[in-house]
Write a protein that holds these residues in place. Structure first.
Motif, mmCIF file in Angstrom:
data_model
loop_
_atom_site.group_PDB
_atom_site.id
_atom_site.type_symbol
_atom_site.label_atom_id
_atom_site.label_comp_id
_atom_site.label_asym_id
_atom_site.label_seq_id
_atom_site.Cartn_x
_atom_site.Cartn_y
_atom_site.Cartn_z
ATOM 1 N N GLU A 27 0.871 -1.169 0.000
ATOM 2 C CA GLU A 27 0.000 0.000 0.000
ATOM 3 C C GLU A 27 0.908 1.218 0.000
ATOM 4 N N THR A 28 0.513 2.254 -0.723
ATOM 5 C CA THR A 28 1.379 3.419 -0.915
ATOM 6 C C THR A 28 0.571 4.713 -0.796
ATOM 7 N N THR A 29 1.287 5.822 -0.805
ATOM 8 C CA THR A 29 0.617 7.126 -0.723
ATOM 9 C C THR A 29 0.157 7.618 -2.088
ATOM 10 N N GLY A 30 0.488 6.903 -3.154
ATOM 11 C CA GLY A 30 0.101 7.314 -4.495
ATOM 12 C C GLY A 30 0.652 6.365 -5.531
ATOM 13 N N GLY A 31 0.595 6.760 -6.791
ATOM 14 C CA GLY A 31 0.947 5.845 -7.865
ATOM 15 C C GLY A 31 2.328 6.005 -8.454
#
Length: 567
Positions: A27-31
């Motif tokens: 899971e990340t803060t964006g792409g």
């Protein structure tokens, strides 16, 4: 969908049931892997259909989590506030995944983030095999059966025991069930090994598949392979540590290069030459490329004959670029531009005249522009006698031969003066020319030292308790062999020496040996673990060799890299 031919047992490679997969999700803060950060790792290690380990942790991204990401994953800033940073988590994940095949749903995204983190934190990317369940699903499943290859859709199709919820561990567990479901499908199509799985995922042309019979006779040995065309012409030459496995790859989807697919379509036969070890294979490849110039080898279109800097044979010698070297030549250079840089530095360091006119012993009537600019002592109009010019020639000869490093010290002093007077642009240009000169001197002196040895026998451990041997004569590989574990090595050495190719030295700095072959042999000899068995004469480098300037060269390389414009 057509069925695939079943492979023989010795072609199977690594059976899927014995392959360890690490199925992971992030899971990340964006792409964007370059601009965004990881907030959670989740990974499941499986082998033979059984779970053998799990890895899960939240990660402090070092920045705020956007509201839309919080809504999607449920991971809040408060949840990651006390979590470890990625510099603590990454080495633990790499250790957990070491030696395994990485699996992810839309693997390019997750692997891209891990690779970017490795680059930022200074970890070497281990280059594992990667399986993407999205790509595998699209390859295996029809559009009617799976209109969507989203993880949620495939998890429902294969009745996964875990529902994906955009949390790393849960999604990784769901991906495990999807992977097992897809492997069952490809197993019924004859895909039984990891190598076949990796070959199966991309599309393969019918022409490639039909040509697969050309690899049936190829042995599982190190060596050289030659693809031959309709008129028995050599189309392509390559080397491999396992000939059968490498040649088979040309008939699978793992070969995506258009020119090589075209080559495979033309091929009528594959010949192989088994070699004792990789050094012999690499040397044989060089010789075959030189002999046949295959149309589909890029190196045939750009032959590495190299450039050399030589002194001309005239009363007032000057420096000239040639393709064929003679005694005392400086080189080899792969690029003409590097040769010109080194030649300019050598002229500056020694006083060799930079003009190109031919001067008679008595001189001429008018000087050139270089003399008027003070860059030449004007031997062309009698400004120097042959005797007065001779020290410049001797300085260049001695520098190349490794007898005198004074010219390099003069160049370095000039660089210091330019920097002190803040003439940084000129200093940078002179530094780059000096770099080219030192690199060429160092390389040429090392190659020449090896080529000067009449006969040298060296050994390297083969990794299985035995030895690989090379008999080198004047820089050329004259014989190669192995003594497997339990075999007495010295009788093998004696047989190799007795049957070795006769090499007669020729004029030139490398005694007639091709520069690229001497370089390949030298790199093999330089590898840690190589031992000298016997030598017909001492293998030595000159006392005043350019190797003494390697620390300066490293600093100059770093300085140049730091001033280059970045994308």
């Amino acid at each position: 969908m057509g069925t695939r031919a079943q492979l023989a047992f010795d072609e199977l490679g690594t059976p899927l049931r014995d392959t360890t997969f690490v199925v992971f999700d992030l899971e990340t803060t964006g792409g964007s892997a370059e601009q965004d950060a990881i907030t959670e790792f989740g990974a499941v290690k499986v082998r033979g259909g059984e779970v053998i380990g799990e890895f899960a942790t939240l990660v402090d991204p070092g920045r705020g989590i956007p509201p839309e990401i919080v809504q999607l994953t449920g991971i809040t800033n408060a949840m990651v506030y006390t979590a470890p940073r990625v510099d603590e988590v990454l080495p633990a994940f790499l250790e957990f995944a070491a030696g395994s095949v990485l699996v992810a749903h839309n693997a390019g995204f997750d692997v891209g983030f891990v690779k970017a983190a490795c680059q930022r934190l200074g970890y070497a990317w281990p280059k594992p095999a990667v399986v993407c369940t999205v790509r595998l699903g699209r390859r295996v499943l029809s559009r009617e059966e799976a209109p969507s290859c989203k993880l949620s859709a495939l998890a429902q199709l294969f009745r996964a025991t875990t529902t994906p919820i955009h949390r790393a561990l849960a999604d990784a567990r769901a991906t495990v069930d999807v992977l097992h479901g897809l492997l069952e499908r490809v197993g019924s199509l004859g895909v039984q090994s990891l190598e076949e799985l990796l070959d199966y995922i991309p599309e393969v042309t019918a022409a490639q598949r039909r040509k697969r019979t050309l690899a049936e006779h190829v042995p599982n040995e190190p060596g050289v392979y030659l693809f031959r065309g309709p008129s028995d012409e050599v189309l392509y030459v390559g080397t491999a540590t396992d000939l059968r496995r490498r040649v088979r790859q040309y008939f699978t989807a793992s070969e995506t290069r258009r020119r090589l697919r075209e080559m495979v379509a033309l091929a009528e036969r594959v010949d192989t030459i088994s070699c004792a070890h990789p050094l012999e294979a690499e040397v044989r490849e060089l010789r075959l490329l030189s002999a046949h110039k295959p149309a589909y080898n890029r190196r045939s279109k750009n032959p590495r004959h190299g450039w050399w800097v030589v002194l001309t044979d005239e009363p007032f010698p000057r420096l000239s670029l040639v393709r064929k070297p003679r005694d005392g030549a400086l080189g080899p250079f792969r690029a003409r531009g590097h040769a010109e840089e080194a030649m300019a530095a050598l002229q500056e360091a020694t006083g060799i005249r930079p003009c190109t006119m031919r001067i008679a012993a008595h001189g001429g009537e008018s000087s050139c522009a270089l003399a008027e600019l003070g860059r030449c002592q004007a031997p062309c109009v009698g400004g120097q006698t042959i005797e007065e010019y001779a020290p410049a020639v001797e300085s260049a000869v001695s520098l190349v031969a490794g007898r005198d490093l004074a010219p390099l010290h003069r160049l370095h002093l000039r660089l210091t003066d330019l920097s002190a007077t803040q003439r940084y642009e000129q200093a940078g240009a002179d530094r780059d020319r000096m770099r080219s000169l030192i690199r060429a001197l160092d390389k040429g002196q090392r190659l020449s030292a090896l080529a000067a040895v009449g006969e040298l026998v060296a050994a390297r451990p083969d990794g299985a308790g035995g030895w690989e041997f090379a008999v080198v004569r004047h820089g050329r590989l004259a014989s190669a062999g192995v003594a497997r574990r339990g075999v007495s090595p010295m009788p093998v050495v004696a047989a190799l020496v007795a049957s070795a190719e006769t090499v007669l030295p020729e004029p030139g700095p490398l005694f007639g040996a091709p520069a690229e072959e001497v370089g390949v042999v030298l790199r093999w000899l330089d590898k840690p673990g190589t031992r000298m068995v016997q030598c017909s004469q001492p293998w030595t480098e000159p006392a005043q060799a350019a190797a003494r300037w390697r620390p300066w060269l490293d600093r100059a390389d770093h300085a140049r890299a730091s001033t280059l414009p970045r994308d």
